[in-house]
Enzyme design. Structure first.
Site, PDB file in Angstrom:
ATOM      1  N   LYS B 283       0.837  -1.298   0.057  1.00 27.13           N
ATOM      2  CA  LYS B 283       0.124  -0.021   0.132  1.00 27.13           C
ATOM      3  C   LYS B 283       0.768   1.108  -0.068  1.00 27.13           C
ATOM      4  CE  LYS B 283      -4.265   1.529   2.168  1.00 27.13           C
ATOM      5  NZ  LYS B 283      -5.359   1.131   2.927  1.00 27.13           N
ATOM      6  N   GLU B 363     -19.824  -4.432   9.430  1.00 32.98           N
ATOM      7  CA  GLU B 363     -20.885  -3.485  10.152  1.00 32.98           C
ATOM      8  C   GLU B 363     -22.000  -4.108  10.720  1.00 32.98           C
ATOM      9  OE1 GLU B 363     -20.134  -2.987   6.775  1.00 32.98           O
ATOM     10  OE2 GLU B 363     -18.757  -1.260   6.872  1.00 32.98           O
ATOM     11  N   ARG B 391     -25.446  -0.522   5.928  1.00 33.42           N
ATOM     12  CA  ARG B 391     -25.294  -1.780   6.075  1.00 33.42           C
ATOM     13  C   ARG B 391     -25.706  -2.581   7.051  1.00 33.42           C
ATOM     14  NH1 ARG B 391     -20.816  -3.796   2.749  1.00 33.42           N
ATOM     15  NH2 ARG B 391     -21.139  -3.393   0.608  1.00 33.42           N
TER      16      ARG B 391
END
Lengths: 625, 625
Positions: B283, B363, B391
């Protein structure tokens, strides 16, 4: 039976003084009680029959006064209810004022977590477990989850979390190889692989003998467990899926062998890490019709007078309608999330096996899978209950509606649903989805309009849409001449032209409003106007605004929460046109509607003919004439 | 640099004539372009930098004119945008009218599925794949998914489905070992185990040599592949998690080695089954600050004037408030779904590591885990963005509110969110959650009230609740005397007593309404009344009804969809009290609000001072004086 063990015991504490053989006979008696009540009142018969020994073993080893037992969905919990103080009320199962078909904290201190929707038990259990650790308590926490629920995304998210949390939770995987219909997906295959793999059977034998030799209590147990832990770790190479996630896996065990179950539960209790115990049960066990056809007996309806052969359920009518469209349009595919039987899709599946997808209890995936199918050129119709669409609201908004993808959601069991109660009411679909831009929401009053709506949505209208219909019987034709065409697309329909009083409704309430019109005419000599909205989004403001001008009382009825209902939205338009309208919104108030017959529920929330008449009467008393 | 490859190419088709070395240099140039634009405009810098070679390799092997490439979330897609016709517009990234930070079908025929929320790509891809099969087409379908997204429940549901569907889809797992903050859960550990396991490395070598020797095209390839398939099947004992689900697993591969990536993509293209290709990337690759601190550079803000040191963000203020409460109340635990940095929780985590839980992008699990914690005696506060709470709507309703469990949801980024655009707007929390019975919804206008609300909710009020606050800076004190106590619990607060015109708002819009009051007073010599609702559920009807009586124009402003907003609900009460009120609801119309600066968005939807003044002016023109 010479004497009944069930009569002899008060609750689970009396299990401690029963011998194994006596407990086995008790299991038989519990089964008879479940069969008797569930075939009469309706209920989730097959799952609960399969889990009787499981419950008796759990209650023999754990103490639900302090240990927390969380049943996933709760279909398996009838024996638990009978053995935790609700034996004498069990005959009231699922009836108005009676005990709930699901675990309910308000009903009993032994119900530790309310359930109804699938996949919640592992998350809730690890919450309980972590709270115990942080509060320096020491009870056990057990999640009892079926093989269908464990493949729900939420269960998998929770499984993924367990190792990291370093807490101890016992997961009992009740594997009846069934889901609601049949096992779905790679995980089900993996479970069946584990069930037959000899290395696990060996493990089981090791466990059993270790368990038998354990002097329960004292320090010897710790040493034995340490050894056992090592054995378990090594015996479980090659790793299985649960081990891959860092969770100890024990099994499979025979879920109808009380002795075996009690042994392994005792061991899990003494073990110092989280463990998943894989138990194999037979859905419908002990009741021949349910053993032979467990899908049919997954949920049984209350015994009612034999219905007219002419009457068709909304579910069946919708499935048949989509089937007819699919005959001519091979872009049409049907999807369901473990509701093949409930949504009446068995015939579609048989006729179009390549175009039918049961994704299991995976509502989120289903909707985005449908979005992908639509993006790829198909015309997916997803069959789902209103209450379960709550699980996939974001997918409807973010993956379907925002991209304007032509997915049609066939929304079964919207509105009040009767005996399943609080957790299963379909009261949120209107408040939640009316605010999703670009979505069409249709609410047919009869089969004729429903067919028109599906047909237009799939053939002519490349838009995301919901067709919302209630549980129960569908009128074939309601306030409609034979062969008369349906009202135009996206238009409301005035079913009765009257004066002064305007009744507005959609879907299932229309027949009640027709009856109300007749009563109002009889009693007060007023002929009300009646309009069927048909489409809840977009609203046909042209028709409505005209009506608002020359009516002074509006009664808007709908099986939805009032807060966020269409009635709330319409008032804004009415008020712009006619400030003097008296507005009555007849919808579900801001509370959870308990289980019971749907008629009772409608009376409870005040959506009924008597209430309409009462509101007219109040209006006449106060309004200037 | 002697000459620029990026200048020389139009789009991905020009990649075909570049040599490996030239492509590698191109990757460097693409990185420079991404760094330049994303540090200026803000954006998801680190993820996109990590996936440059991945995108170049995909576009070298697959043809996005016919093959479907679905990026999960879309954080990784900047290089893809640059190479599919959007190079020249790339500098407009995330700006009003410019290109979106996420894939968008409306933006480009090469964007095959709109994304933004995590975990959707595998479901969408298998939808595309199944549609292809049913329509007898033959293109490739590729899902590109990160290691954080793949542990979302929806991804896991989709993975569970693949084997059963008997379709072919290529899943590229871009594993940067990061999630947004750091890897979460058992699956992350499993991936890291796979990354270092020699048996997989051996597999990789076998694949590479097989690939090199393949005469690409002809029938020899089929035979080679058949052999290879057998090798793969056997080499992969012991099974890994993906294999356990019946999905072929290849990897890990170096995600910055173009040659290796192209080889394996070619092989996957020719392979006749679904395969998951595990690719390891770094990353932030190529940008030292981002490589060193990828969490900080996950999402960077647009370059703006240096803020006043006194100004604090809502996120930080809320996190610090809960931290203060947690100092004295050890029942308080904090949860977040991969938003530790975004929600300002890093310090809480450092101070209370045992009472902080980042569950990853999960979530649904988070909310029910919080419910379990609350049932077990804790006081959980879950930090989540409004858009992501979509969600877990069912978990809020079914697992928290229905059981009256004292979970507080700290709802960040509610209302319009600026540059992230359509997929990330927080416009549904009010319409969806105002209809959930028993929930408290608070919307503070400043830090002082926010602190009062959190403190009361946790200390005195054992109820489920949402505290809703916007993205951006929080006023410490707004229309409030120093040391004056906050208005009473559950009461609205009249900030300015005036006449005729009543302005109603809550949360972020209050400062705009204060400004509007001043303008209205200046221009029209009318002193409006201004009320801050503070609580959206329950509504303080006592205060409001009094105000409705003697005001004739109401302007209700809120950053929510108008359909389902609080304004819609309030009108019903106002109309009962005063039929002559003119009602103006200033909220977001029924559409998706595009990306850009928040100011632009507010003007676009008409929530601004000018609009308030305009509405007053229109009223004065028509109203009887």
């Amino acid at each position: 039976m010479s004497h009944s063990y069930l009569d002899m015991i008060n609750d689970y504490r009396d299990l401690y003084r029963l011998k194994l053989e006596e407990k086995n006979r008790l299991c038989g008696e519990i089964r008879q009680m479940i069969i008797g009540v569930a075939t009469e009142n309706g209920g989730h018969l097959a799952s609960s029959l399969g889990a009787v020994e499981l419950v008796v073993a759990l209650l023999s080893v754990f103490d639900p006064m302090k240990d927390k037992i969380v049943f996933d969905v709760g279909h398996q919990a009838y024996a638990y209810k009978i053995l935790t103080g609700r034996k004498d009320r069990f005959h009231t199962l699922r009836q108005w004022g009676g005990i709930s078909g699901f675990p309910k904290r308000e009903e009993s201190p032994y119900d530790h977590f309310d359930t109804g929707h699938a996949g919640t038990s592992i998350s809730a259990a690890i919450g309980y477990a972590k709270a115990r650790d942080l509060l320096h308590q020491s009870h056990n926490v057990i999640a009892v989850v079926g093989d269908a629920s464990i493949s729900n995304g939420m269960s998998l998210e929770a499984l993924n979390q367990i190792e990291e949390l370093k807490t101890k939770v016992i997961i009992v995987l009740n594997d009846n190889k069934m889901s609601i219909n049949f096992p779905i997906g790679g995980l089900a295959k993996h479970l069946s692989h584990l069930s037959t793999n000899p290395s696990y059977r060996k493990m089981k034998d090791a466990l059993r003998s270790a368990c038998k030799n354990l002097p329960l209590g004292g320090s010897l147990i710790e040493e034995s467990l340490k050894k056992l832990k090592y054995q378990i770790k090594t015996a479980l190479q090659p790793i299985n899926m649960f081990e891959a996630l860092g969770i100890n896996y024990w099994g499979p065990f025979n879920g109808h062998n009380l002795e075996e179950l009690e042994e392994v539960f005792k061991l899990a209790k003494a073990f110092d890490e989280s463990v998943l115990i894989h138990v194999i049960t037979k859905k419908g066990k002990g009741y021949a019709p349910a053993e032979e056809n467990p899908t049919k007996y997954h949920g049984v309806s209350p015994r009612r007078p034999r219905p007219d052969a002419e009457i068709v359920s909304w579910s069946k009518a919708c499935a048949e309608c989509v089937e007819k469209i699919a005959e001519k349009d091979n872009r049409v595919v049907c999807l369901t999330a473990a509701m093949e039987e409930g949504c009446g899709l068995s015939r579609f599946k048989k006729r179009f096996p390549d175009r039918f997808f049961d994704v299991g209890i995976a509502e989120e995936h289903m909707l985005t899978y449908a979005a992908g199918l639509a993006a790829g050129g198909m015309r997916p119709v997803t069959f789902i209950y209103s209450t379960f669409l709550q699980r996939a609201g974001d997918q409807l908004y973010h993956d379907i509606a925002m991209q304007k993808l032509p997915v049609v959601i066939s929304l079964d069991r919207s509105g009040l649903v009767g005996e399943d109660g609080e957790t299963h009411q379909g009261l949120l679909d209107i408040p939640w989805f009316k605010s999703v831009p670009g979505l069409i929401i249709a609410s047919p009053r009869d089969v004729a309009d429903m067919e028109f709506m599906f047909s237009n949505l799939i053939k002519n209208c490349d838009m995301p849409a919901i067709v919302r219909y209630p549980k129960g019987d569908a009128p074939k034709r309601l306030a409609r001449d034979v062969d008369a065409p349906c009202a135009p697309w996206l238009k409301a329909e005035v079913l009765r032209h009257g004066r002064e009083v305007l009744l507005i409704g959609h879907g299932g309430v229309i027949s009640m409003l027709i009856e109300s019109c007749n009563k109002i005419a009889d009693i007060y000599n007023i002929d009300p106007t009646l309009v069927d909205l048909r489409f809840l989004k977009p609203l046909d403001l042209e028709t409505l605004n005209k009506l608002f001008v020359d009516h002074s009382l509006v009664i808007m009825a709908e099986e939805s929460y009032a807060i966020g209902g269409i009635g709330e939205q319409l008032l804004g338009f009415a008020q712009r046109v006619n400030k003097h309208i008296r507005w009555e919104h007849m919808a579900v108030p801001d509370l959870y509607v308990p289980h019971g017959a749907k008629d009772e529920q409608l009376r409870y929330v005040g959506i009924c003919c008597d209430e309409v008449v009462k509101k007219v009467s109040e209006y006449l008393e106060t309004a200037p004439r």
